[in-house]
Write an enzyme that holds these catalytic residues in place. Structure first.
Site, PDB file in Angstrom:
ATOM      1  N   GLY A  15      -9.920  13.954  24.403  1.00  0.00           N
ATOM      2  CA  GLY A  15      -8.862  14.541  25.226  1.00  0.00           C
ATOM      3  C   GLY A  15      -7.516  14.466  24.516  1.00  0.00           C
ATOM      4  N   ASP A  16      -6.506  15.094  25.124  1.00  0.00           N
ATOM      5  CA  ASP A  16      -5.146  15.082  24.580  1.00  0.00           C
ATOM      6  C   ASP A  16      -5.064  15.708  23.195  1.00  0.00           C
ATOM      7  OD1 ASP A  16      -4.466  13.603  26.907  1.00  0.00           O
ATOM      8  OD2 ASP A  16      -5.205  11.794  25.933  1.00  0.00           O
ATOM      9  N   GLY A  18      -4.153  18.748  22.714  1.00  0.00           N
ATOM     10  CA  GLY A  18      -3.156  19.831  22.734  1.00  0.00           C
ATOM     11  C   GLY A  18      -3.758  21.121  23.267  1.00  0.00           C
ATOM     12  N   LYS A  19      -4.717  20.980  24.164  1.00  0.00           N
ATOM     13  CA  LYS A  19      -5.407  22.170  24.713  1.00  0.00           C
ATOM     14  C   LYS A  19      -4.450  23.072  25.477  1.00  0.00           C
ATOM     15  CE  LYS A  19      -8.347  19.603  26.925  1.00  0.00           C
ATOM     16  NZ  LYS A  19      -8.104  18.309  26.294  1.00  0.00           N
ATOM     17  N   ALA A  42      -6.499  15.019  34.276  1.00  0.00           N
ATOM     18  CA  ALA A  42      -5.974  15.794  33.159  1.00  0.00           C
ATOM     19  C   ALA A  42      -4.459  15.897  33.285  1.00  0.00           C
ATOM     20  CB  ALA A  42      -6.577  17.190  33.172  1.00  0.00           C
ATOM     21  N   GLY A  43      -3.785  15.980  32.153  1.00  0.00           N
ATOM     22  CA  GLY A  43      -2.341  16.212  32.161  1.00  0.00           C
ATOM     23  C   GLY A  43      -2.058  17.242  31.096  1.00  0.00           C
ATOM     24  N   HIS A  44      -1.901  18.495  31.499  1.00  0.00           N
ATOM     25  CA  HIS A  44      -1.759  19.576  30.526  1.00  0.00           C
ATOM     26  C   HIS A  44      -0.287  19.961  30.364  1.00  0.00           C
ATOM     27  CE1 HIS A  44      -6.246  20.840  30.954  1.00  0.00           C
ATOM     28  NE2 HIS A  44      -6.066  19.663  30.418  1.00  0.00           N
ATOM     29  N   THR A 132      -7.915   6.817  34.948  1.00  0.00           N
ATOM     30  CA  THR A 132      -6.552   7.241  35.273  1.00  0.00           C
ATOM     31  C   THR A 132      -6.188   6.866  36.706  1.00  0.00           C
ATOM     32  OG1 THR A 132      -7.384   9.377  36.006  1.00  0.00           O
ATOM     33  CG2 THR A 132      -6.701   9.227  33.704  1.00  0.00           C
ATOM     34  N   GLN A 228      -9.999  17.162  29.428  1.00  0.00           N
ATOM     35  CA  GLN A 228     -10.515  15.995  28.690  1.00  0.00           C
ATOM     36  C   GLN A 228     -11.098  16.441  27.337  1.00  0.00           C
ATOM     37  OE1 GLN A 228     -11.799  16.014  32.294  1.00  0.00           O
ATOM     38  NE2 GLN A 228      -9.747  15.269  32.626  1.00  0.00           N
ATOM     39  N   LEU A 336      -0.402  19.210  13.308  1.00  0.00           N
ATOM     40  CA  LEU A 336      -0.411  18.992  11.855  1.00  0.00           C
ATOM     41  C   LEU A 336       0.931  18.403  11.393  1.00  0.00           C
ATOM     42  CD1 LEU A 336      -2.328  19.515   9.437  1.00  0.00           C
ATOM     43  CD2 LEU A 336      -1.089  21.641   9.042  1.00  0.00           C
ATOM     44  N   GLY A 420       3.866  22.317  16.035  1.00  0.00           N
ATOM     45  CA  GLY A 420       4.899  21.799  16.930  1.00  0.00           C
ATOM     46  C   GLY A 420       4.568  22.205  18.352  1.00  0.00           C
TER      47      GLY A 420
HETATM   48  P1  IMP Z   1     -11.216   8.985  34.817  1.00  0.00           P
HETATM   49  O1  IMP Z   1     -11.522  10.393  34.411  1.00  0.00           O
HETATM   50  O2  IMP Z   1      -9.865   8.837  35.461  1.00  0.00           O
HETATM   51  O3  IMP Z   1     -12.316   8.366  35.624  1.00  0.00           O
HETATM   52  O4  IMP Z   1     -11.112   8.100  33.482  1.00  0.00           O
HETATM   53  C1  IMP Z   1     -12.240   7.866  32.642  1.00  0.00           C
HETATM   54  C2  IMP Z   1     -11.841   7.832  31.182  1.00  0.00           C
HETATM   55  O5  IMP Z   1     -11.431   9.138  30.784  1.00  0.00           O
HETATM   56  C3  IMP Z   1     -10.652   6.926  30.866  1.00  0.00           C
HETATM   57  O6  IMP Z   1     -10.819   6.407  29.567  1.00  0.00           O
HETATM   58  C4  IMP Z   1      -9.468   7.872  30.882  1.00  0.00           C
HETATM   59  O7  IMP Z   1      -8.384   7.394  30.117  1.00  0.00           O
HETATM   60  C5  IMP Z   1     -10.101   9.102  30.239  1.00  0.00           C
HETATM   61  N1  IMP Z   1      -9.455  10.361  30.625  1.00  0.00           N
HETATM   62  C6  IMP Z   1      -9.599  11.037  31.774  1.00  0.00           C
HETATM   63  N2  IMP Z   1      -8.886  12.168  31.752  1.00  0.00           N
HETATM   64  C7  IMP Z   1      -8.304  12.218  30.544  1.00  0.00           C
HETATM   65  C8  IMP Z   1      -7.471  13.184  29.900  1.00  0.00           C
HETATM   66  O8  IMP Z   1      -7.134  14.244  30.435  1.00  0.00           O
HETATM   67  N3  IMP Z   1      -7.084  12.887  28.629  1.00  0.00           N
HETATM   68  C9  IMP Z   1      -7.475  11.752  27.988  1.00  0.00           C
HETATM   69  N4  IMP Z   1      -8.264  10.832  28.552  1.00  0.00           N
HETATM   70  C10 IMP Z   1      -8.677  11.063  29.816  1.00  0.00           C
END
Ligand code: IMP
Length: 433
Positions: A15-16, A18-19, A42-44, A132, A228, A336, A420
């Site tokens: 995850g993270d 940069g989608k 998720a945090g987009h 999370t 993710q 990059l 960037g």
């Molecule tokens: P959950 O999805 O909140 O149950 O978390 C389970 C695992 O997935 C944990 O390690 C979280 O940090 C990770 N996780 C869940 N959503 C994201 C995301 O959007 N980005 C990165 N890690 C995530």
């Protein structure tokens, strides 16, 4: 990139990657943008017109006024969070009326799911997943256990109250008996809050599978927005340190209700180093000053929880596995520019586990935690590439780094390189056909 047809975008790491930036960029060439799994975990992050938005549930394509955005049935849907995002968009003059829809078959995440998530994590102590805290595991558990409440249940007020009562009692009993935890919210408060949520949600509720099919039949272009990453997939990730949904490309079909033939391109987002938030194995992790430098240069702090992300070198063993699991047709390389200052850049080409060379990512997380990464070293470019706007403008060492990644990862074409966070800091390398 003229003939943008239907594509799914997924993360190839934890995850993270940069989608959201890439989705935002590709959305310009799409008609519908569809979330199909995950939830407000998720945090987009999208940066457009000098403003930064962090979406947890609303698809990133919403920034374009003419795009239709859909939250598919596979999403664990926190209605209160969704409405908060709608309000934020509204406050910025971005209207969502008649172009944002939520599947009636998506499962609701209720406040008691979040309480149970937190209670379970503290009960597990050192063994915890590091979730999370957004109630994802408990909400998907209810779905699979066939006791969940779906978005479509918001339509009938009396039935909704009944279902919330049952759900609350079950979760409270579970929390009290197993986790010895109290719930911070009362049933009355939840019912009261959901009476308001229900009213506001009514215009968004839809048979989205049909809407997607209809659009597809008319030749509209679909963009599926993954959340993710591949190694957080409930089946294929580093179990149990994963999320509670499938995250691989195949989930785009079940999570939205369209068949596999609808997809032309499977685009894997690859960060040019690796990060992980939460617990679990991470072979190339750098628990040192270099890791700290990557965190600082890359702004590697969780968009949902603010937690510092663990950082490490690029791992081709993982990304090769992601190519296989998702059936990737293209790679997008992100961030990059974060590597600008490095003298040399190591790439992990294989692991050593119990004295044996391993080029394949083990399906067993316990083995992954024993992996010793083996690196080859590439020369750094030691210059600022944030202003480069074409592939040819990139320094030779940066192009060599990209070519090497591509070569090790089954020679999948590189579609885009991102230098960037801004839309304009996007270099198209290969056109989609
Ligand atoms: P959950 O999805 O909140 O149950 O978390 C389970 C695992 O997935 C944990 O390690 C979280 O940090 C990770 N996780 C869940 N959503 C994201 C995301 O959007 N980005 C990165 N890690 C995530």
């Amino acid at each position: 990139m003229s003939n943008m047809s239907n594509a799914v975008v997924v993360g190839t790491q934890w995850g993270d990657e940069g989608k959201a930036k890439v989705i935002d960029y590709l959305a310009d060439r799409s008609d519908l943008v569809i979330r199909f799994q995950g939830g407000a975990n998720a945090g987009h992050t999208v940066i457009a017109n000098r403003r930064k938005f962090i979406f947890h549930l609303v698809p990133s394509g919403i920034m374009y006024p003419d795009k239709v955005c859909i939250v598919g049935n596979g999403v664990a849907f926190d209605a209160e969070q969704f409405l908060k995002e709608v309000d934020e968009l509204d406050a910025c003059g971005i209207s969502v009326a008649e172009r944002l829809f939520v599947s009636d078959a998506a499962h609701l995440v209720l406040p008691y799911h979040k309480s149970l998530d937190t209670a379970s994590e503290s009960f597990m102590g050192k063994e915890k997943i590091g979730t999370t805290g957004r109630g994802i595991g408990p909400a998907y558990s209810d779905k699979i256990f066939r006791v969940g409440i779906r978005v479509g249940d918001l339509v009938d007020a009396d039935r909704l109250t009944e279902k919330i009562k049952n759900g609350f009692e079950r979760h409270r009993a579970l929390a009290a008996s197993i986790y010895k935890a109290d719930f911070p919210l009362s049933l009355d408060e939840i019912i009261h809050r959901y009476a308001a949520v229900r009213q506001r949600m009514l215009p968004f509720i839809d048979d989205t599978a049909f809407r997607i099919f209809e659009a597809y039949s008319k030749g509209k272009r679909l963009l599926f927005e993954g959340a993710q990453g591949t190694f957080l997939d409930i089946d294929h990730g580093t179990y149990p340190f994963v999320t509670s949904a499938n995250t691989v490309a195949g989930c785009a079909f079940t999570g939205s209700g369209i068949g596999p033939a609808a997809i032309d391109h499977v685009i894997g987002i690859v960060k040019t180093y690796t990060t992980r938030v939460g617990n679990g194995p991470f072979p190339t992790e750098l628990d040192n000053a270099t890791g700290e430098m990557l965190r600082k240069e890359g702004g590697e702090f969780g968009a949902t929880t603010g937690r510092p992300r663990r950082c490490g070198w690029f791992d081709t063993v993982m990304v090769r596995r992601a190519v296989q699991l998702n059936g990737l047709t293209h790679l997008v390389l992100t961030k990059l520019d974060v590597l600008n200052k490095l003298e040399e850049i190591p790439i992990c080409t294989h692991y050593e586990i119990r004295g044996k060379r391993l080029e394949r990512f083990p399906s067993n997380a316990a083995l992954v935690s024993e992996a010793i990464p083996v690196y080859e070293t590439m020369p750094g470019w030691k210059s600022d590439i944030a202003q480069c706007r074409s592939y040819g403008e990139l320094p030779l060492q940066a192009r060599t780094y990209i070519e090497r990644i591509r070569e090790i990862c089954y020679n999948i074409p590189v579609l885009i390189v991102s230098v960037g966070p801004e839309r304009r800091q996007t270099i198209e390398v290969t056109p989609l056909t």
